[in-house]
Design an enzyme around this catalytic site. Structure first.
Site, PDB file in Angstrom:
ATOM      1  N   ARG A 186       0.814  -1.219   0.000  1.00 52.27           N
ATOM      2  CA  ARG A 186       0.000   0.000   0.000  1.00 52.27           C
ATOM      3  C   ARG A 186       0.846   1.266   0.000  1.00 52.27           C
ATOM      4  O   ARG A 186       0.425   2.294   0.551  1.00 52.27           O
ATOM      5  CB  ARG A 186      -0.963   0.028   1.196  1.00 52.27           C
ATOM      6  N   ARG A 236      -3.038   6.793   0.938  1.00 57.16           N
ATOM      7  CA  ARG A 236      -3.477   8.009   1.629  1.00 57.16           C
ATOM      8  C   ARG A 236      -2.487   8.635   2.604  1.00 57.16           C
ATOM      9  O   ARG A 236      -2.682   9.772   3.012  1.00 57.16           O
ATOM     10  CB  ARG A 236      -4.801   7.741   2.349  1.00 57.16           C
ATOM     11  N   ASP A 256      -6.412  -2.359  -7.637  1.00 54.88           N
ATOM     12  CA  ASP A 256      -6.952  -3.012  -6.444  1.00 54.88           C
ATOM     13  C   ASP A 256      -7.154  -4.497  -6.729  1.00 54.88           C
ATOM     14  O   ASP A 256      -7.393  -4.877  -7.872  1.00 54.88           O
ATOM     15  CB  ASP A 256      -8.281  -2.375  -6.022  1.00 54.88           C
TER      16      ASP A 256
HETATM   17  O1  CP3 Z   1       0.118  -1.447  -2.620  1.00 55.57           O
HETATM   18  C1  CP3 Z   1      -0.157  -0.483  -3.351  1.00 55.57           C
HETATM   19  O2  CP3 Z   1       0.136   0.682  -3.105  1.00 55.57           O
HETATM   20  C2  CP3 Z   1      -0.846  -0.788  -4.673  1.00 55.57           C
HETATM   21  C3  CP3 Z   1      -2.256  -0.668  -4.734  1.00 55.57           C
HETATM   22  C4  CP3 Z   1      -3.185  -1.534  -3.874  1.00 55.57           C
HETATM   23  C5  CP3 Z   1      -4.407  -1.036  -3.357  1.00 55.57           C
HETATM   24  N1  CP3 Z   1      -5.081  -2.061  -2.773  1.00 55.57           N
HETATM   25  C6  CP3 Z   1      -4.881   0.345  -3.479  1.00 55.57           C
HETATM   26  C7  CP3 Z   1      -6.018   0.811  -2.653  1.00 55.57           C
HETATM   27  C8  CP3 Z   1      -3.102  -2.874  -3.527  1.00 55.57           C
HETATM   28  C9  CP3 Z   1      -1.987  -3.860  -3.769  1.00 55.57           C
HETATM   29  C10 CP3 Z   1      -4.320  -3.207  -2.832  1.00 55.57           C
HETATM   30  C11 CP3 Z   1      -4.609  -4.562  -2.348  1.00 55.57           C
HETATM   31  C12 CP3 Z   1      -5.855  -4.806  -1.618  1.00 55.57           C
HETATM   32  N2  CP3 Z   1      -7.071  -4.216  -1.802  1.00 55.57           N
HETATM   33  C13 CP3 Z   1      -5.997  -5.804  -0.625  1.00 55.57           C
HETATM   34  C14 CP3 Z   1      -4.948  -6.789  -0.182  1.00 55.57           C
HETATM   35  C15 CP3 Z   1      -3.922  -6.214   0.688  1.00 55.57           C
HETATM   36  C16 CP3 Z   1      -4.372  -5.721   2.014  1.00 55.57           C
HETATM   37  O3  CP3 Z   1      -4.112  -4.546   2.300  1.00 55.57           O
HETATM   38  O4  CP3 Z   1      -4.894  -6.510   2.796  1.00 55.57           O
HETATM   39  C17 CP3 Z   1      -7.328  -5.763  -0.182  1.00 55.57           C
HETATM   40  C18 CP3 Z   1      -7.939  -6.642   0.890  1.00 55.57           C
HETATM   41  C19 CP3 Z   1      -8.000  -4.767  -0.950  1.00 55.57           C
HETATM   42  C20 CP3 Z   1      -9.436  -4.396  -0.887  1.00 55.57           C
HETATM   43  C21 CP3 Z   1      -9.620  -2.983  -0.514  1.00 55.57           C
HETATM   44  N3  CP3 Z   1      -9.362  -1.913  -1.328  1.00 55.57           N
HETATM   45  C22 CP3 Z   1     -10.112  -2.497   0.725  1.00 55.57           C
HETATM   46  C23 CP3 Z   1     -10.499  -3.358   1.905  1.00 55.57           C
HETATM   47  C24 CP3 Z   1     -10.145  -1.110   0.624  1.00 55.57           C
HETATM   48  C25 CP3 Z   1     -10.713  -0.158   1.641  1.00 55.57           C
HETATM   49  C26 CP3 Z   1      -9.803   0.065   2.775  1.00 55.57           C
HETATM   50  C27 CP3 Z   1      -8.872   1.179   2.436  1.00 55.57           C
HETATM   51  O5  CP3 Z   1      -7.666   0.999   2.615  1.00 55.57           O
HETATM   52  O6  CP3 Z   1      -9.367   2.203   2.011  1.00 55.57           O
HETATM   53  C28 CP3 Z   1      -9.622  -0.752  -0.660  1.00 55.57           C
HETATM   54  C29 CP3 Z   1      -9.427   0.611  -1.194  1.00 55.57           C
HETATM   55  C30 CP3 Z   1      -8.029   0.954  -1.650  1.00 55.57           C
HETATM   56  N4  CP3 Z   1      -7.186   0.135  -2.371  1.00 55.57           N
HETATM   57  C31 CP3 Z   1      -7.373   2.202  -1.455  1.00 55.57           C
HETATM   58  C32 CP3 Z   1      -6.124   2.114  -2.098  1.00 55.57           C
HETATM   59  C33 CP3 Z   1      -5.076   3.182  -2.223  1.00 55.57           C
HETATM   60  C34 CP3 Z   1      -7.952   3.399  -0.761  1.00 55.57           C
HETATM   61  C35 CP3 Z   1      -8.820   4.145  -1.716  1.00 55.57           C
HETATM   62  C36 CP3 Z   1      -9.027   5.565  -1.313  1.00 55.57           C
HETATM   63  O7  CP3 Z   1      -8.233   6.417  -1.719  1.00 55.57           O
HETATM   64  O8  CP3 Z   1     -10.033   5.842  -0.640  1.00 55.57           O
END
Ligand code: CP3
Length: 342
Positions: free
Chosen positions: A19, A23, A68
């Site tokens: 990640r 943010r 994502d």
């Molecule tokens: O790692 C990176 O920087 C690359 C991009 C990436 C994102 N999500 C961007 C994202 C990667 C590799 C993920 C993986 C992901 N997404 C996982 C597996 C890894 C983990 O952290 O457990 C999971 C379970 C998700 C599903 C997901 N996407 C959730 C549960 C959420 C909401 C929670 C949150 O962090 O906001 C997201 C949204 C998300 N994915 C954001 C980002 C940057 C936030 C979006 C925003 O700007 O509001």
């Protein structure tokens, strides 16, 4: 990074952060003030810009595609929204009809933005920095489809697993095919490494992992492997009891969380895989000096381990001080292994 993943000698571990494009970066928040998360992901110019942000902001050794894990599920026909409470599927999968409605997408048609984003990232970052592709692993992907979003207990997912085993297994094998085709698509478009996120699989017993999840995950890895030799990482949270079995999926490296002792993990998994991790993301809220000392302590825990990729044990949290993320990266970059020090 590629040397580390092949367990060849290197003078310090490479470092990136799960990640890392998100943010905790002011530039990301500024872009998000103007665009939804979906818009960012699906506009190659913006997604490439976000992918590249951690390079300047904190100086990571690798980039990870800004996207994502849920993107392929949307391409399978599951309607997805990202709201303030995280991702939501409008119609969670509950029965055989729901599974029958899912399609097997062709990533180049469903997600052409991914290839274009990767091309733009490469054009701007050059060939030297590794670019990671990724996807969710079958169990974690199924959990989102069945729960409709993030869950604490995975009760519905496990209900389907135990009450309708054939349906659950069919869903997982469809997912394995789709996930593998996305990873192959990312590799074809320039990913140097791919990571499978099985973030939530630690909610299962070792016996259920072995019987129900290991075979389909191994199949997914085999489908990715056929005809390409890009290193594959597999990450899971709270998966300490499963590590030996996760190696049996055939991956090149395992991501471990902070509840696992790296030396112990190495003893258990043997010499065939690299290990990635494993600083607790909450440690980054400690005073800066302590962030540095805990990073050093983690490095020491891996010892003279050649196959180590430094990372956090899970994704960096949204309000982490960026200066502390930079401190982690700088500490790893200035570290030298015992045998390289003298
Ligand atoms: O790692 C990176 O920087 C690359 C991009 C990436 C994102 N999500 C961007 C994202 C990667 C590799 C993920 C993986 C992901 N997404 C996982 C597996 C890894 C983990 O952290 O457990 C999971 C379970 C998700 C599903 C997901 N996407 C959730 C549960 C959420 C909401 C929670 C949150 O962090 O906001 C997201 C949204 C998300 N994915 C954001 C980002 C940057 C936030 C979006 C925003 O700007 O509001």
């Amino acid at each position: 990074m590629l040397r580390a993943l092949r367990r060849q000698p290197i003078d310090r571990p490479p470092v990136w952060i799960m990640r890392q494009a998100g943010r905790y970066l002011a530039d990301y928040r500024a872009l998000r003030a103007q665009h939804s998360f979906m818009e960012l992901m699906k506009s190659p110019a913006l997604a490439a810009e976000v992918t590249l942000m951690p390079l300047e902001a904190i100086g990571t050794d690798a980039l990870i595609l800004f996207n994502d894990i849920l993107t392929p599920l949307e391409a399978m026909g599951a309607e997805l929204e990202f709201g303030d409470g995280g991702p939501k599927f409008r119609h969670p999968i509950a029965n055989a009809d729901d599974v029958a409605r899912l399609v097997t997408p062709d990533p180049s048609i469903a997600s052409p933005d991914i290839a274009e984003t990767m091309r733009l990232v490469r054009a701007s970052a050059g060939d030297d920095i590794p670019l990671l592709g990724f996807a969710g692993a079958p169990f974690t992907m199924a959990s989102y489809l069945i729960e409709g979003g993030t869950s604490r207990t995975f009760h519905k997912t496990k209900l389907m697993m135990f009450q309708e085993p054939a349906l659950f297994d069919r869903l997982l094998s469809m997912l394995a095919e789709t996930i593998a085709s996305y990873l192959r698509y990312e590799i074809a478009n320039g990913a140097d490494v791919v990571q499978l996120f099985d973030t939530w699989v630690g909610c299962l017993s070792p016996d259920d992992y072995r019987a129900r999840i290991l075979p389909v995950t191994r199949r997914c890895v085999e489908l990715v492997r056929a005809g390409c030799d890009v290193p594959i990482l597999l990450y899971g949270r709270y998966t300490s009891p499963l590590l030996e079995m996760m190696v049996e999926t055939g991956v090149d490296g395992l991501g471990i969380d902070w509840t696992v002792d790296p030396a112990d993990a190495r003893r258990r998994v043997g010499q065939s895989v690299a290990l990635q991790g494993n600083l607790d993301p909450d440690v980054l809220y400690a005073p800066r000096d302590e962030v540095v000392s805990r990073t050093l302590a983690t490095l020491e825990r891996f010892g003279s381990e050649p196959g180590h990729v430094f990372n956090l044990g899970h994704g960096i949290l949204p309000d982490t001080p960026v200066d502390h993320a930079r401190a982690v990266i700088e500490t790893v970059k200035s570290y030298r292994r015992e045998e390289a020090r003298g």
